[in-house]
Design a protein around this motif. Structure first.
Motif, PDB file in Angstrom:
ATOM      1  N   GLU A 255       0.547  -1.171  -0.149  1.00 57.42           N
ATOM      2  CA  GLU A 255       0.074   0.100  -0.148  1.00 57.42           C
ATOM      3  C   GLU A 255       0.923   1.271  -0.045  1.00 57.42           C
ATOM      4  N   VAL A 256       2.176   0.975   0.686  1.00 55.69           N
ATOM      5  CA  VAL A 256       3.065   2.387   1.014  1.00 55.69           C
ATOM      6  C   VAL A 256       3.290   2.649  -0.338  1.00 55.69           C
ATOM      7  N   VAL A 257       3.744   1.547  -1.321  1.00 55.17           N
ATOM      8  CA  VAL A 257       4.233   1.697  -2.874  1.00 55.17           C
ATOM      9  C   VAL A 257       3.208   2.523  -3.632  1.00 55.17           C
ATOM     10  N   LYS A 258       2.140   1.634  -3.566  1.00 54.83           N
ATOM     11  CA  LYS A 258       0.924   2.081  -4.517  1.00 54.83           C
ATOM     12  C   LYS A 258       0.760   3.450  -4.373  1.00 54.83           C
ATOM     13  N   TYR A 259       0.756   3.988  -2.948  1.00 47.75           N
ATOM     14  CA  TYR A 259       0.297   5.497  -2.771  1.00 47.75           C
ATOM     15  C   TYR A 259       1.253   6.291  -3.054  1.00 47.75           C
ATOM     16  N   LEU A 260       2.497   5.842  -2.950  1.00 49.65           N
ATOM     17  CA  LEU A 260       3.775   6.714  -3.630  1.00 49.65           C
ATOM     18  C   LEU A 260       3.673   6.727  -5.060  1.00 49.65           C
ATOM     19  N   LEU A 261       3.439   5.724  -5.768  1.00 54.60           N
ATOM     20  CA  LEU A 261       3.208   5.922  -7.296  1.00 54.60           C
ATOM     21  C   LEU A 261       2.244   6.914  -7.661  1.00 54.60           C
ATOM     22  N   ALA A 262       0.942   6.793  -6.783  1.00 53.00           N
ATOM     23  CA  ALA A 262      -0.141   7.570  -7.011  1.00 53.00           C
ATOM     24  C   ALA A 262       0.287   9.199  -6.823  1.00 53.00           C
ATOM     25  N   LEU A 288       9.167  -1.473   1.269  1.00 49.28           N
ATOM     26  CA  LEU A 288       9.398  -0.533   0.479  1.00 49.28           C
ATOM     27  C   LEU A 288      10.705  -0.282  -0.184  1.00 49.28           C
ATOM     28  N   THR A 289      11.745  -0.253   0.479  1.00 45.72           N
ATOM     29  CA  THR A 289      13.198  -0.454   0.086  1.00 45.72           C
ATOM     30  C   THR A 289      13.359  -1.603  -0.837  1.00 45.72           C
ATOM     31  N   GLU A 290      12.880  -2.803  -0.547  1.00 46.24           N
ATOM     32  CA  GLU A 290      13.037  -3.793  -1.301  1.00 46.24           C
ATOM     33  C   GLU A 290      12.341  -3.786  -2.800  1.00 46.24           C
ATOM     34  N   HIS A 295      12.932  -2.734  -8.521  1.00 44.53           N
ATOM     35  CA  HIS A 295      12.346  -2.106  -9.856  1.00 44.53           C
ATOM     36  C   HIS A 295      13.098  -1.023 -10.424  1.00 44.53           C
ATOM     37  N   GLY A 296      14.741  -1.265 -10.163  1.00 44.29           N
ATOM     38  CA  GLY A 296      15.590  -0.519 -10.612  1.00 44.29           C
ATOM     39  C   GLY A 296      15.811   1.218 -10.299  1.00 44.29           C
ATOM     40  N   ALA A 297      15.254   1.346  -9.216  1.00 43.69           N
ATOM     41  CA  ALA A 297      15.181   2.730  -8.709  1.00 43.69           C
ATOM     42  C   ALA A 297      16.106   3.105  -7.525  1.00 43.69           C
ATOM     43  N   ALA A 298      16.492   4.039  -7.170  1.00 43.46           N
ATOM     44  CA  ALA A 298      17.472   4.270  -5.954  1.00 43.46           C
ATOM     45  C   ALA A 298      16.850   5.240  -4.929  1.00 43.46           C
ATOM     46  N   GLU A 302      12.271   8.946  -7.031  1.00 39.27           N
ATOM     47  CA  GLU A 302      12.208   8.311  -8.382  1.00 39.27           C
ATOM     48  C   GLU A 302      10.807   7.794  -8.780  1.00 39.27           C
ATOM     49  N   ILE A 303      10.228   6.937  -7.771  1.00 36.88           N
ATOM     50  CA  ILE A 303       9.075   6.436  -7.945  1.00 36.88           C
ATOM     51  C   ILE A 303       7.611   7.339  -7.718  1.00 36.88           C
ATOM     52  N   ARG A 304       8.088   8.480  -7.003  1.00 35.80           N
ATOM     53  CA  ARG A 304       6.785   9.209  -6.480  1.00 35.80           C
ATOM     54  C   ARG A 304       6.076   9.697  -7.704  1.00 35.80           C
TER      55      ARG A 304
END
Ligand SMILES: Cc1cc2nc3c(=O)[nH]c(=O)nc-3n(C[C@H](O)[C@H](O)[C@H](O)COP(=O)(O)O)c2cc1C
Length: 340
Positions: A255-262, A288-290, A295-298, A302-304
Motif C-alpha cells: 500500500e505504501v508503494v501504491k500510494y507513492l506511485l499515485a 518499500l526499500t526492497e 524495480h531499478g530505482a534508487a 524516483e517512484i513518487r
C-alpha cells in the motif's frame, strides 16, 4: 537507497508515518512508535468537547458537598495535579516532543472557533512540529437548507482561522464525501494549510437489535480501503501545492508503494499498527526499500507520482476505461458462476 521525503515542509527520512490512534495517545506510546521506525508521529487528537466535558465532570465532582456546606470549597485540598484536560494534553505533547527526535504532529478536533484557534496555539506552544486538523467529522449536514458550498466555506474558514493562529504547518484530514475535492483542495491551500490527509475514517454507529439503540462500532481498515484515496491522490498530485498524506488502509509495504506511485508524500498508518503492532512500521520501510531496489530505482523521489493522473493524456477517460474494464471483469465472474 534514499527514502527521504518532504511532508508539510518537514524533511523526513522515509515516508512511513504513524497516524493518530490510541497508540499515540501517551508519551510511552509515542516513544514506542519512534523506536519502531516511524518517520513522524501524529498524536491522538485532543477533542475540544470531550476535554471540556472532563473538566465539567471534575468541577461537578468537586462541587458535591459544596451545596450543603457553602464553606466546604474553602477547605478542599489543593487539586491533586488536575490542570484541566486541555492543559494536560498540551503537557503530554510537550513532554513527548522533547523525548522523540522525529517530528511530533499534534492533532486537533475542535468545536468552537475559539477552541480550534486557542488549542492550536497551545499545541504549537507545547512544541508540536505541525498540527493536523481532524476535519473528518467537521459538520454533519442534516439541515436540508444548507448547501454544500456553505459547508465547505465553513470548513475553509476554520482552516484559515487556525492558520492565522499558528506559525507551524497545518494539515487537514478530510472525509471523502465532498462533491468537488479538487476545488476544496485549492481553497484549503489558499486558506494557508500545507497539507491534506486523504482520507480520515468515521465510525458510523450500528443498531443493536436487542436494545433497539444505536451502538458505537470500531472497524479497523484493511488494504481493501485504499482505492478511493488512491484515486484522489493520483488526481490531486501535481495539481495542488499541498503535501499529500495517504491516510487510509496503509496495511503493508504494497500500500505504501501504491500510494507513492499515485503521488503521496507520506503514508499514514493507524489500523495496521493496531492490528500488527508498531513493528509493522519497520516492515513497511523494509518492504518499500526492497520494492524500489527490485524495480531499478534508487530513491522514493524516483517512484513518487509515476502514476499521477496528470501524466496521462485524459485522466477522466482513463478512469472511465478502468471502470468499464472492471464491469467486464464482473460480468465474466458472473458468467463463471452461472456455468458452475
Ligand atoms: C482506534 C482508532 C482511534 C483513532 N483515533 C483518532 C484520533 O484521535 N484522531 C484522529 O484524527 N484520527 C483517529 N483515528 C483515525 C486514524 O488516524 C485514521 O485516520 C483512520 O483510521 C484511517 O487510517 P487507517 O486506515 O490506517 O486506520 C483513529 C482510528 C482508530 C482505528
Amino acid at each position: 537507497m534514499n527514502l527521504q521525503t518532504n511532508y508539510l515542509g518537514l524533511s523526513l527520512r522515509h515516508p512511513v508515518i504513524a497516524g493518530a490512534s490510541p497508540l499515540s495517545a501517551t508519551i510511552d506510546g509515542i516513544r514506542r512508535l519512534e523506536d519502531a521506525g516511524a518517520a513522524a508521529i501524529v498524536a491522538a487528537s485532543v477533542y475540544e468537547d470531550e476535554a471540556l466535558g472532563e473538566d465539567a465532570a471534575f468541577d461537578a465532582a468537586v462541587a458535591i458537598g459544596a451545596e450543603s456546606h457553602a464553606e466546604v470549597t474553602n477547605y478542599l485540598p489543593p487539586l491533586p495535579g488536575y490542570k484541566g484536560a486541555l492543559a494536560a494534553h498540551a503537557e503530554m505533547i510537550r513532554r513527548a516532543a522533547e523525548s522523540v527526535s522525529v517530528p511530533l504532529i499534534a492533532s486537533l478536533n475542535g468545536v468552537t472557533r475559539e477552541g480550534w484557534t486557542g488549542i492550536a496555539a497551545d499545541l504549537q506552544q507545547a512544541g508540536a512540529a505541525a498540527i493536523e486538523l481532524d476535519l473528518d467529522l467537521f459538520h454533519i449536514p442534516t439541515d436540508p437548507r444548507e448547501t454544500s458550498a456553505e459547508i465547505e466555506q465553513g470548513l475553509v474558514e476554520t482552516v484559515r482561522e487556525v492558520c492565522k493562529a499558528v506559525t507551524i504547518p497545518v494539515s487537514v484530514k478530510l472525509g471523502y464525501n465532498f462533491t468537488a475535492p479538487a476545488h476544496l483542495a485549492v481553497e484549503i491551500a489558499a486558506a494557508g494549510a500545507s497539507g491534506l490527509v486523504l482520507f480520515g475514517r468515521r465510525f458510523e454507529p450500528d443498531i443493536d437489535l436487542e436494545t433497539l439503540t444505536f451502538r458505537p462500532r470500531l472497524c479497523l481498515s484493511t488494504a481493501n480501503d485504499i482505492h478511493v484515496p488512491l484515486m484522489w491522490i493520483s488526481l490531486l498530485a501535481g495539481k495542488t501545492s499541498l503535501s499529500l498524506a495517504a491516510g487510509r488502509g496503509v496495511d503493508g509495504p504494497e500500500e505504501v508503494v501504491k500510494y507513492l506511485l499515485a503521488g503521496a508524500d507520506v503514508a499514514e498508518a493507524a489500523s495496521s499498527l493496531l492490528r500488527h503492532g508498531p513493528s509493522q512500521l519497520n516492515r513497511m520501510v523494509e518492504g518499500l526499500t526492497e520494492w524500489i531496489e527490485a524495480h531499478g530505482a534508487a530513491s522514493v523521489a524516483e517512484i513518487r507520482g509515476r502514476l499521477r493522473a496528470d501524466r496521462f493524456a485524459q485522466p477522466e477517460a482513463l478512469l472511465r476505461v478502468q471502470y468499464l474494464r472492471s464491469l467486464r471483469l464482473q460480468r465474466g465472474a458472473l458468467d463463471n458462476v452461472r456455468r458452475a
